[in-house]
Design a protein around this motif. Structure first.
Motif, PDB file in Angstrom:
ATOM      1  N   ALA A 194       0.833  -1.198   0.000  1.00 18.52           N
ATOM      2  CA  ALA A 194       0.000   0.000   0.000  1.00 18.52           C
ATOM      3  C   ALA A 194       0.871   1.253   0.000  1.00 18.52           C
ATOM      4  O   ALA A 194       2.019   1.240   0.466  1.00 18.52           O
ATOM      5  CB  ALA A 194      -0.920  -0.013   1.211  1.00 18.52           C
ATOM      6  N   TYR A 195       0.322   2.343  -0.529  1.00 22.81           N
ATOM      7  CA  TYR A 195       1.036   3.622  -0.514  1.00 22.81           C
ATOM      8  C   TYR A 195       1.091   4.157   0.909  1.00 22.81           C
ATOM      9  O   TYR A 195       0.105   4.102   1.654  1.00 22.81           O
ATOM     10  CB  TYR A 195       0.352   4.637  -1.431  1.00 22.81           C
ATOM     11  CG  TYR A 195       0.670   4.438  -2.890  1.00 22.81           C
ATOM     12  CD1 TYR A 195       1.727   5.110  -3.488  1.00 22.81           C
ATOM     13  CD2 TYR A 195      -0.076   3.566  -3.678  1.00 22.81           C
ATOM     14  CE1 TYR A 195       2.031   4.930  -4.827  1.00 22.81           C
ATOM     15  CE2 TYR A 195       0.224   3.362  -5.016  1.00 22.81           C
ATOM     16  CZ  TYR A 195       1.277   4.052  -5.588  1.00 22.81           C
ATOM     17  OH  TYR A 195       1.584   3.863  -6.922  1.00 22.81           O
ATOM     18  N   THR A 196       2.255   4.660   1.264  1.00 24.26           N
ATOM     19  CA  THR A 196       2.476   5.175   2.615  1.00 24.26           C
ATOM     20  C   THR A 196       2.703   6.679   2.570  1.00 24.26           C
ATOM     21  O   THR A 196       2.770   7.291   1.500  1.00 24.26           O
ATOM     22  CB  THR A 196       3.686   4.488   3.256  1.00 24.26           C
ATOM     23  OG1 THR A 196       4.869   4.835   2.487  1.00 24.26           O
ATOM     24  CG2 THR A 196       3.515   2.976   3.263  1.00 24.26           C
ATOM     25  N   ALA A 197       2.842   7.256   3.748  1.00 22.16           N
ATOM     26  CA  ALA A 197       3.120   8.692   3.833  1.00 22.16           C
ATOM     27  C   ALA A 197       4.449   9.033   3.175  1.00 22.16           C
ATOM     28  O   ALA A 197       4.595  10.098   2.560  1.00 22.16           O
ATOM     29  CB  ALA A 197       3.119   9.139   5.291  1.00 22.16           C
ATOM     30  N   ASP A 198       5.436   8.137   3.275  1.00 18.50           N
ATOM     31  CA  ASP A 198       6.725   8.380   2.617  1.00 18.50           C
ATOM     32  C   ASP A 198       6.570   8.412   1.098  1.00 18.50           C
ATOM     33  O   ASP A 198       7.225   9.196   0.406  1.00 18.50           O
ATOM     34  CB  ASP A 198       7.727   7.294   3.001  1.00 18.50           C
ATOM     35  CG  ASP A 198       8.254   7.464   4.414  1.00 18.50           C
ATOM     36  OD1 ASP A 198       8.096   8.574   4.964  1.00 18.50           O
ATOM     37  OD2 ASP A 198       8.803   6.495   4.968  1.00 18.50           O
ATOM     38  N   ASP A 199       5.696   7.543   0.566  1.00 17.97           N
ATOM     39  CA  ASP A 199       5.463   7.542  -0.881  1.00 17.97           C
ATOM     40  C   ASP A 199       4.895   8.885  -1.338  1.00 17.97           C
ATOM     41  O   ASP A 199       5.355   9.467  -2.334  1.00 17.97           O
ATOM     42  CB  ASP A 199       4.497   6.421  -1.263  1.00 17.97           C
ATOM     43  CG  ASP A 199       5.066   5.044  -0.970  1.00 17.97           C
ATOM     44  OD1 ASP A 199       6.286   4.892  -1.103  1.00 17.97           O
ATOM     45  OD2 ASP A 199       4.287   4.152  -0.616  1.00 17.97           O
ATOM     46  N   PHE A 200       3.899   9.369  -0.614  1.00 22.50           N
ATOM     47  CA  PHE A 200       3.284  10.642  -1.011  1.00 22.50           C
ATOM     48  C   PHE A 200       4.241  11.816  -0.770  1.00 22.50           C
ATOM     49  O   PHE A 200       4.204  12.803  -1.511  1.00 22.50           O
ATOM     50  CB  PHE A 200       1.975  10.847  -0.264  1.00 22.50           C
ATOM     51  CG  PHE A 200       0.900   9.891  -0.681  1.00 22.50           C
ATOM     52  CD1 PHE A 200       0.475   9.834  -1.995  1.00 22.50           C
ATOM     53  CD2 PHE A 200       0.329   9.025   0.231  1.00 22.50           C
ATOM     54  CE1 PHE A 200      -0.506   8.940  -2.398  1.00 22.50           C
ATOM     55  CE2 PHE A 200      -0.654   8.124  -0.156  1.00 22.50           C
ATOM     56  CZ  PHE A 200      -1.071   8.078  -1.467  1.00 22.50           C
ATOM     57  N   ALA A 201       5.094  11.695   0.256  1.00 21.51           N
ATOM     58  CA  ALA A 201       6.094  12.743   0.466  1.00 21.51           C
ATOM     59  C   ALA A 201       7.080  12.783  -0.698  1.00 21.51           C
ATOM     60  O   ALA A 201       7.461  13.862  -1.190  1.00 21.51           O
ATOM     61  CB  ALA A 201       6.837  12.508   1.776  1.00 21.51           C
ATOM     62  N   PHE A 202       7.477  11.598  -1.181  1.00 20.75           N
ATOM     63  CA  PHE A 202       8.383  11.533  -2.330  1.00 20.75           C
ATOM     64  C   PHE A 202       7.711  12.107  -3.580  1.00 20.75           C
ATOM     65  O   PHE A 202       8.321  12.876  -4.334  1.00 20.75           O
ATOM     66  CB  PHE A 202       8.798  10.084  -2.560  1.00 20.75           C
ATOM     67  CG  PHE A 202       9.525   9.857  -3.849  1.00 20.75           C
ATOM     68  CD1 PHE A 202      10.824  10.300  -4.026  1.00 20.75           C
ATOM     69  CD2 PHE A 202       8.906   9.202  -4.906  1.00 20.75           C
ATOM     70  CE1 PHE A 202      11.493  10.105  -5.220  1.00 20.75           C
ATOM     71  CE2 PHE A 202       9.564   8.997  -6.099  1.00 20.75           C
ATOM     72  CZ  PHE A 202      10.856   9.440  -6.257  1.00 20.75           C
ATOM     73  N   LEU A 203       6.448  11.741  -3.803  1.00 20.58           N
ATOM     74  CA  LEU A 203       5.721  12.288  -4.956  1.00 20.58           C
ATOM     75  C   LEU A 203       5.581  13.803  -4.837  1.00 20.58           C
ATOM     76  O   LEU A 203       5.633  14.523  -5.840  1.00 20.58           O
ATOM     77  CB  LEU A 203       4.343  11.634  -5.052  1.00 20.58           C
ATOM     78  CG  LEU A 203       4.326  10.165  -5.472  1.00 20.58           C
ATOM     79  CD1 LEU A 203       2.912   9.603  -5.378  1.00 20.58           C
ATOM     80  CD2 LEU A 203       4.863   9.991  -6.885  1.00 20.58           C
ATOM     81  N   GLY A 204       5.395  14.292  -3.601  1.00 22.19           N
ATOM     82  CA  GLY A 204       5.307  15.739  -3.410  1.00 22.19           C
ATOM     83  C   GLY A 204       6.596  16.442  -3.782  1.00 22.19           C
ATOM     84  O   GLY A 204       6.589  17.524  -4.381  1.00 22.19           O
ATOM     85  N   VAL A 205       7.734  15.824  -3.431  1.00 20.65           N
ATOM     86  CA  VAL A 205       9.038  16.410  -3.793  1.00 20.65           C
ATOM     87  C   VAL A 205       9.190  16.444  -5.311  1.00 20.65           C
ATOM     88  O   VAL A 205       9.597  17.453  -5.899  1.00 20.65           O
ATOM     89  CB  VAL A 205      10.178  15.595  -3.143  1.00 20.65           C
ATOM     90  CG1 VAL A 205      11.526  16.043  -3.693  1.00 20.65           C
ATOM     91  CG2 VAL A 205      10.151  15.763  -1.631  1.00 20.65           C
ATOM     92  N   MET A 206       8.838  15.338  -5.961  1.00 21.67           N
ATOM     93  CA  MET A 206       8.938  15.289  -7.422  1.00 21.67           C
ATOM     94  C   MET A 206       8.014  16.312  -8.079  1.00 21.67           C
ATOM     95  O   MET A 206       8.407  17.031  -9.008  1.00 21.67           O
ATOM     96  CB  MET A 206       8.582  13.889  -7.921  1.00 21.67           C
ATOM     97  CG  MET A 206       9.665  12.860  -7.749  1.00 21.67           C
ATOM     98  SD  MET A 206       9.223  11.295  -8.530  1.00 21.67           S
ATOM     99  CE  MET A 206       8.958  11.816 -10.210  1.00 21.67           C
TER     100      MET A 206
END
Length: 572
Positions: free
Chosen positions: A291-303
């Motif tokens: 599942a997508y985690t907070a770290d995944d969305f944080a990485f997508l936010g940086v990108m």
């Protein structure tokens, strides 16, 4: 099928042996082993069937173990294996007798003795060696455990995010890319390297314009284009309504949710800048199947944050490139148009001729031409297409081609204008028209035939009297009316002239040239300039430049708002 045959055959053999043994009253050979072999064969057959069902998803069942579960099981097994190996090694070290030499430690040296040392001192040395070996092997087992976990994480896409590495790779990949296709390719490349997903694609947003990336991840050829044409508009509208927040597919509107599920898209992530949506990242399930985690969305936010500025720059680059292409094409069109106009005046005995045209924009709708005839004859044409710019230039080129073609048939001036109106009016926009003034000079008789189609008057300076006559025969503009009305209103005017007379042809770009206060240059000033220059017997080339300069000086730096064309002819 082979496994099934083997299992069935073995079962028949077991039953046959059992029947024979019952008949003879003796147990079959290997009677204790055969049941175990049969159990293993049946278990193997069951495993084979389960693997086939899972591989090909038979019976509408999905027996596949998800990757994140596989990773959890295998990593746990690896940890238990290393721990077990460490405990076994520790037990082995405790019970092993090390063949150590007999040594004695002093404050200055280590001595190797030929005889056995004191047992207590020997036990102390053995414990020290065991402790040192345990520490070394503990670090070794720890390094092996970490290396194994790192290998498993790479194989099952369970690596964590190194934001410094992500920023560096993003800068390296995106740095040389300025166009939208290159930007999308770079964005998906970084995503595929650092957060591998099964499916992904990018759509950029510029106002109401949507630009889908050529490259996608996980889509078959053509499927990405079909997906974009089907639901991207609705997805962008939903994200705009959500004010740029990430959208889970399960919370999308019903119709959009169904389309996203079919495409195996799990999340929509916005690329925004200055409170405006610049793009949408469509993301499917991760290859790790977790599942997508907070770290995944944080990485997508940086990108997305780094990509937003690049998207704005790409739009700006695209606009600048388009403007540069337009400027280049207009420059080529300007050169072609200017080259299509007469580059030098014809040499006609008894006449001195000069002409020029200055478009207000890159290309213009003014027209002038010199058409040859028999000895001592020349036709001078000047025209003005309504409007300015590219459309006027196209009509001007068409007019020039029609007149040049018809002139070769030896038509009278009136017939030439009537036929031109017919041909030009067929394909001309009803809101457009052309004004033309044609003078057919015959130097042998010192006369000209003047025909006017809605154009400004011909100014005729009489050298004998110093007066200027405005010749204004009747005539409607080309492309305004049908043939009958146009021909009825068209008038030919025959004008005699004498040596020293000057004829001035202009377009309204000269007379309507205005100063900063809005006053027009007007015909009166033009007549005054003509009288002064003609009376001084100014050469026609100098007269041409003086009239253009007079209109420019009157404008006092105000921008030229219309094309300006001037033709001057003096009778010799």
């Amino acid at each position: 099928s082979i496994a099934t045959g083997v299992a069935v055959g073995f079962t028949l053999v077991v039953f046959a042996l059992g029947g024979i043994s019952a008949a003879v009253g003796r147990p079959p050979p290997g009677g204790q082993v055969l049941p175990w072999i049969g159990a293993v064969l049946y278990l193997g057959t069951l495993v084979v069937y389960l693997l086939v069902i899972g591989r090909y998803r038979l019976l509408e069942s999905d027996l596949r173990v998800r990757r994140n579960v596989q990773y959890l099981v295998i990593s746990t097994a690896w940890t238990l294996l290393i721990c077990a190996a460490g405990l076994w090694f520790w037990w082995l070290m405790v019970h092993i007798e090390l063949p150590l030499p007999h040594v004695r430690l002093t404050g200055q040296a280590i001595e190797v003795l030929p005889t056995a040392i004191d047992p207590e001192r020997r036990a102390l040395i053995d414990k020290g060696v065991l402790i040192a070996a345990a520490v070394v092997f503990a670090y070794g087992f720890r390094a092996l455990l970490k290396r194994g976990h790192r290998f498993l994480a790479e194989q099952y896409y369970q690596e964590g995010y190194d934001y410094r590495r992500a920023s560096r790779e993003f800068s390296d990949v995106m740095g040389p890319r300025m166009d939208l296709d290159g930007l999308a390719d770079g964005l998906l490349t970084v995503l595929d390297r650092l957060m591998p997903v099964k499916r992904a694609g990018v759509v950029f947003v510029q106002g109401n314009r949507l630009i889908s990336s050529r490259r996608s991840i996980g889509f078959e050829t053509g499927d990405w284009d079909i997906f974009c044409s089907g639901c991207v508009d609705e997805a962008v509208a939903v994200l705009k309504g959500a004010r740029g927040t990430e959208l889970d597919t399960e919370y999308a509107p019903p119709r959009l949710r169904l389309s996203l599920r079919r495409a195996e898209i799990h999340h929509l992530y916005p690329i925004g800048g200055h409170n405006e949506l610049r793009g949408v990242l469509f993301i499917g399930e991760k290859l790790s199947e977790s599942a997508y985690t907070a770290d995944d969305f944080a990485f997508l936010g940086v990108m997305a944050g780094q990509a937003a500025l690049l998207v704005e720059n790409a739009f700006l680059y695209e606009n600048l490139a388009a403007q540069a292409r337009v400027r280049q094409e207009l420059a080529i069109a300007r050169r072609i148009q200017l080259e299509s106009l007469p580059q030098r005046a014809p040499r006609v005995p008894g006449l001195e001729i000069a002409g020029t045209s200055l478009p207000a924009q890159e290309v213009g709708g003014d027209y002038f031409d010199y058409l040859g005839g028999a000895d001592g004859q020349v036709t001078v044409m000047i025209g003005d297409v309504s409007g300015k710019g590219t459309s006027a230039a196209l009509y001007m080129s068409k007019l020039q081609g029609i007149i040049r073609s018809l002139h070769g048939f030896g038509l009278t001036p009136r017939q030439l204008f009537v036929r031109t109106n017919e041909l030009l009016g067929h394909d001309m926009d009803r809101r457009a028209f052309v004004t033309v003034l044609g003078a057919f000079f015959d130097t042998t008789t010192r006369t000209l035939v003047l025909v006017r189609a809605g154009h400004l008057p011909l100014l005729h300076y009489h050298a004998a009297t110093g007066e200027v006559t405005r010749w204004l025969p009747r005539g409607l503009g080309l492309g305004l009316t049908q043939r009958v009305l146009f021909a009825t209103e068209l008038e030919e005017c025959r004008i005699p002239y004498a040596p020293g007379d000057v004829f001035l042809f202009v377009t309204d770009g000269i007379t309507e040239s205005h100063d900063p206060s809005g006053d027009d240059y007007g015909e009166d000033r033009l007549v005054a300039s003509l009288s002064t220059l003609a009376a001084a017997r100014t050469p026609v080339e100098t007269m041409l430049a003086a009239i253009n300069r007079s209109a420019s000086e009157f404008a006092a730096g105000a921008p030229q708002h219309d094309d300006q064309t001037v033709v001057v002819i003096r009778a010799l």
